[in-house]
Design a protein around this motif. Structure first.
Motif, PDB file in Angstrom:
ATOM      1  N   VAL A  53       0.848  -1.196   0.000  1.00  0.00           N
ATOM      2  CA  VAL A  53       0.000   0.000   0.000  1.00  0.00           C
ATOM      3  C   VAL A  53       0.876   1.236   0.000  1.00  0.00           C
ATOM      4  O   VAL A  53       1.866   1.293   0.727  1.00  0.00           O
ATOM      5  CB  VAL A  53      -0.897   0.018   1.256  1.00  0.00           C
ATOM      6  N   GLN A  54       0.525   2.197  -0.841  1.00  0.00           N
ATOM      7  CA  GLN A  54       1.204   3.490  -0.806  1.00  0.00           C
ATOM      8  C   GLN A  54       0.161   4.580  -0.589  1.00  0.00           C
ATOM      9  O   GLN A  54      -0.990   4.424  -0.955  1.00  0.00           O
ATOM     10  CB  GLN A  54       1.922   3.759  -2.131  1.00  0.00           C
ATOM     11  N   SER A  55       0.595   5.672  -0.024  1.00  0.00           N
ATOM     12  CA  SER A  55      -0.333   6.791   0.123  1.00  0.00           C
ATOM     13  C   SER A  55      -0.105   7.795  -1.003  1.00  0.00           C
ATOM     14  O   SER A  55       0.921   7.780  -1.685  1.00  0.00           O
ATOM     15  CB  SER A  55      -0.127   7.464   1.487  1.00  0.00           C
ATOM     16  N   LEU A  56      -1.097   8.643  -1.227  1.00  0.00           N
ATOM     17  CA  LEU A  56      -0.994   9.712  -2.229  1.00  0.00           C
ATOM     18  C   LEU A  56      -1.219  11.031  -1.510  1.00  0.00           C
ATOM     19  O   LEU A  56      -2.135  11.137  -0.686  1.00  0.00           O
ATOM     20  CB  LEU A  56      -2.041   9.559  -3.333  1.00  0.00           C
ATOM     21  N   ASP A  57      -0.412  11.991  -1.837  1.00  0.00           N
ATOM     22  CA  ASP A  57      -0.525  13.299  -1.199  1.00  0.00           C
ATOM     23  C   ASP A  57      -1.140  14.275  -2.205  1.00  0.00           C
ATOM     24  O   ASP A  57      -0.539  14.574  -3.241  1.00  0.00           O
ATOM     25  CB  ASP A  57       0.883  13.750  -0.774  1.00  0.00           C
ATOM     26  N   ALA A  58      -2.330  14.766  -1.889  1.00  0.00           N
ATOM     27  CA  ALA A  58      -3.046  15.633  -2.825  1.00  0.00           C
ATOM     28  C   ALA A  58      -2.253  16.897  -3.146  1.00  0.00           C
ATOM     29  O   ALA A  58      -2.373  17.465  -4.226  1.00  0.00           O
ATOM     30  CB  ALA A  58      -4.410  16.006  -2.249  1.00  0.00           C
ATOM     31  N   ASP A  59      -1.434  17.338  -2.217  1.00  0.00           N
ATOM     32  CA  ASP A  59      -0.684  18.571  -2.444  1.00  0.00           C
ATOM     33  C   ASP A  59       0.445  18.399  -3.446  1.00  0.00           C
ATOM     34  O   ASP A  59       0.852  19.362  -4.090  1.00  0.00           O
ATOM     35  CB  ASP A  59      -0.072  19.068  -1.123  1.00  0.00           C
ATOM     36  N   THR A  60       0.971  17.194  -3.530  1.00  0.00           N
ATOM     37  CA  THR A  60       2.183  17.030  -4.327  1.00  0.00           C
ATOM     38  C   THR A  60       2.049  16.026  -5.466  1.00  0.00           C
ATOM     39  O   THR A  60       2.955  15.895  -6.282  1.00  0.00           O
ATOM     40  CB  THR A  60       3.346  16.547  -3.426  1.00  0.00           C
TER      41      THR A  60
END
Lengths: 560, 560
Positions: A53-60
């Motif tokens: 699992v990886q996370s996604l950062d909406a800002d970047t």
């Protein structure tokens, strides 16, 4: 969170386990159907989902255009950025060279969310590659290439499609893989997808004559279609009861034939352009249907002498029947109308209708009898219908357009051109599909997908089980079945309920037409269907419940 | 336009004729149902409509309070001013002494409307008289007086009601008599109405447990109820699957029992107050249902030891059953909850549920068997249910509250207090109504009005034909039937479709419960039903189509 490449896979597995435990909290109590998390609808042809699992950062997060570029692609990326990060996104995205980078404002909500693990790796970007030339002015078509490949692994994600249309489908899939684990917090599992549609024609029919549908409803339906990878909006725009299309060549058709006041019950030329462009941006074709020679009563109000006068004992009785095929003025009119429509509508195909032609009125009219005697047709009204369809088809063919017809044209023995597409809608679909394809025509199926006929309960399962290639025929015949359409006829449907009645029930048809033939067990699809419904709701569409109880993390709220 | 008193009646007739010709333009083409114009739903007990027509000027029209005055009345007048003149009104109205006068801004639209006659007389005001004391803090109740008299004649209009509730019903009727003939142009026919409801209890059940309904949906439903003169919101607030009520006494009930995240699937104390006040302003009672001893699985999550532990061979098998009636902690808990609810909810009545109690779990539990042996109940589980209901009823009675129960409580032979209201919901309604009223209990009917069970077509006609007093019984028995309720159970309904599914199908039930017994032919009501649907749409509610084709002058547009 910075991107860390060297984190051990075992740690990811732990994160995944923690996530699984966490997600169990979302499962509704007792009898509700469990929802999947981040699984795509319709199911891709090949779909492998890992435990990393990886996370996604909406800002970047970045969408990197690494292949051909065009406005169609950029529009799609902007759209999907907003969809994926919708609970975080707010600010308008800006273009930055070929790397698109968005800076949504952070959300100041005070809601306390389920805790989520903030320790995992971050997926920083999706590389998006269109291999073919990406043409801004292009329109989707029956033979467009919708295949794509999508890979998400530690630290990288890639989407490749031969055409822009395939990349659009892949962006939709990517948007579905990403799931929310907290406000503004998103995750994605490792994934490998090879995908393409089983059928090229995956349509939705809306009827804007029996009840008028607002432009907003039509655009919402196009959104829903894109979220389900449907690609043909069959616009049954006019019918017996009203003529809401604003013709420039024959303005009286609309002024006299629309529901009144006509201003509020008309699709203007600008409205039609809006629909076509909105659809094009989503890889959806708009196939208009101007149904004749039957179903045309509303045409007669603004076009005198177009319809057959029905007679009692040889005298006009005040009623009108189908288009009068025996007078030249009919074909002059049709030539003018088809000329306009060929310019207004962009798709190669045009639906000519031809269903449910009642011969009674033709039989009653002495002029028609005389014409038939003179031309040697005698009392064979199928011949008269053939004569009409033949001339109409010729008019359309002169514009280099293809056409679709309802099955009765074939059933009545009318000869049509070999490139005709026949829409099978009546019961006895297996025999009809065998017959139509045996004659060498291409076919699309809608018999089993009349979603306007509602019934209590989870009826999507019935739609899910219907297969357009289930009939006795050779493999060549099966290949002539190019798809199907769900129909939402307008007797009991208007802008108050068209979206909730069509979706997510229509998602069942969408998966049948896109996914592999073996993907046919509704019980196996049920949890994914629940997620798909909540996905549609999360994107602002009033998709109605399809199982006996349950909830979505974000419920429908039209004010949001 | 100035008001002119001396215009000859014959001229009005001419205007009316002209209007009739004009209105024919609104009639949809061919097969649609004709709509009435300015006719009320539900049909008043006595309703005479003349041919004289007067216009109303939104800029100058007055509601004159000529009887008792209170904020409830003023709120209602402001509300109905906005409803009547909704296409013209925009500015907030202001109070001016006892004469209320509003100055909406003129509408700058450029739409060209059907021409209308501007020559007729103008109705300048409606005199509104509340005869009884108009109490601001009052709540509607089962024995409120809803009768009113309404007269519109040349130059004057009068509405008289004994109570504020009757005047509210009359304002609704007046708002329905006024019809739009052009943008900001309104007319009303001479009318004489004497009206009162046939039944005192006219309810709508919404289920907020199986699917969560947004506060907005609940308020919209209250609007629709007021527009149909329904007067009881039966709030089936909790059930097996979720517990969305935020209890202050037992907060864990909600925190553990609501769908997750609980923040987004809960009715807070403030939400409940909002619903009750919104309903009160419209003369609608809110009767909450906290269904026990069955249907209570969700309660157990936050209230350990409340539910019966189901056993296999005498050992707890992990499943829970109905409330455990054998332990004192149950009644301590219920006393605390009822105490809270009696303060939160304003209505005298409380729905105690009592339906579908499955005895299997009780039978399996050794502690329950022991209790029953000790108390001499043996294996008679109906006795155990009676014991439970009796103690619950005593707890409620101590709070001076009345109560309603589902029919099974009586069917299982449980003895209840003579003032109990029994809700008949199962098939075999005629025998059940005869039985319940023969026992001397009051009854309400919902068996034939389960509107959640959808079917294709104009099914409102079936609901329209069902009559709560059609059973074998004496006139005394018939009088014990105090009304009925439509039920919209939540298996396939949530905020995406609850309004469109309930309305205008529920209008059929509304007319059955309000109008005279002889008003029972759906064919005669059809054109009025079409107008009622368009009326609801004009007021912003997504009321779905109920006939095979048609349109409204103003179609549904949630953006407006």
């Amino acid at each position: 969170m910075a991107f860390t490449e060297n984190v051990a896979a075992s740690r990811f597995n732990l994160v995944y386990l923690a996530l699984t435990v966490l997600l169990l909290q979302y499962v509704p109590h007792c009898a509700s159907i469990t929802q999947t998390v981040g699984q795509p609808w319709p199911l891709p042809q090949s779909y492998k989902s890992g435990t990393n699992v990886q996370s996604l950062d909406a800002d970047t997060f970045l969408f990197r255009v690494v292949g051909n570029d065009c406005d169609l692609l950029r529009e799609a990326i902007v759209r999907y950025y907003k969809i994926i990060f919708r609970t975080a996104a707010d600010a308008a995205p800006s273009h930055e060279d070929e790397v698109l980078r968005f800076q949504p404002k952070s959300d100041p909500t005070v809601l306390e969310w389920d805790q989520y693990n903030t320790d995992e790796s971050v997926l920083g970007s999706l590389d998006v590659k269109v291999e073919d030339k990406c043409v801004d002015i292009g329109y989707p078509s029956l033979d467009m290439d919708e295949s794509y490949a999508l890979t998400v692994t530690t630290g990288s994600a890639t989407l490749v499609g031969k055409s822009i249309w395939g990349v659009m489908r892949g962006l939709e899939t990517f948007s579905q893989l990403v799931y929310e684990v907290g406000l503004g917090a998103y995750q994605v599992n490792d994934t490998e997808i090879q995908d393409f549609p089983r059928f090229a024609h995956r349509g939705v029919l809306l009827d804007t004559s029996r009840h008028y549908l607002s432009l907003r409803s039509i655009l919402q339906n196009l959104d829903a279609m894109a979220y389900n990878k449907m690609n043909v909006f069959h616009w049954h725009i006019v019918d017996e009861i009203s003529f809401p299309y604003e013709s420039r060549t024959f303005p009286q058709l609309n002024i006299q034939g629309a529901y009144q006041p006509a201003y509020t019950h008309t699709y203007t030329q600008e409205n039609v352009r809006t629909v076509i462009e909105y659809a094009r941006l989503r890889g959806i074709r708009v196939v208009p249907e101007f149904d004749t020679p039957g179903h045309s009563l509303s045409w007669g109000k603004g076009q005198p002498d177009l319809l057959t006068k029905c007679c009692t004992k040889g005298v006009f009785n005040g009623h009108y029947g189908p288009v009068d095929p025996t007078v030249n003025s009919t074909y002059t009119f049709l030539t003018g109308l088809v000329d306009e429509l060929s310019k207004v509508f962009a798709d190669h195909y045009f639906h000519l209708g031809g269903d449910e032609v009642s011969f009674g009125c033709w039989e009653s009219n002495p002029n028609i009898t005389q014409f038939m005697n003179k031309t040697g047709m005698g009392r064979n009204y199928a011949k008269l219908e053939e004569y009409y369809m033949q001339r109409l088809v010729d008019i359309v063919a002169k514009k280099n357009m293809g056409y679709i017809i309802w099955q009765e044209v074939i059933d009545n023995g009318v000869k049509v051109r070999p490139d005709t597409v026949v829409e099978v809608w009546r019961s006895g679909q297996e025999a009809e599909l065998a017959k139509v394809t045996n004659l060498g025509y291409r076919a699309i199926l809608s018999s089993c997908w009349y979603l306007n006929y509602i019934s209590y309960g989870s009826d999507w399962m019935t739609y899910y089980k219907c297969d357009p290639q289930r009939f006795n025929g050779t493999s060549q015949q099966k290949e002539l079945v190019i798809g199907g359409e769900l129909c939402m006829w307008g007797e009991y449907v208007d802008s108050t309920n068209v979206i909730s009645r069509t979706w997510p029930r229509g998602s069942a048809v969408a998966e049948r037409l896109w996914s592999a033939e073996e993907v046919k067990f509704p019980e196996a699809a049920e949890a994914r269907m629940e997620e798909q419904r909540c996905r549609l709701i999360g994107r602002g569409l009033p998709a109605e419940p399809v199982s006996g109880a349950g909830h979505c993390r974000h419920e429908y709220d039209p004010d949001q």
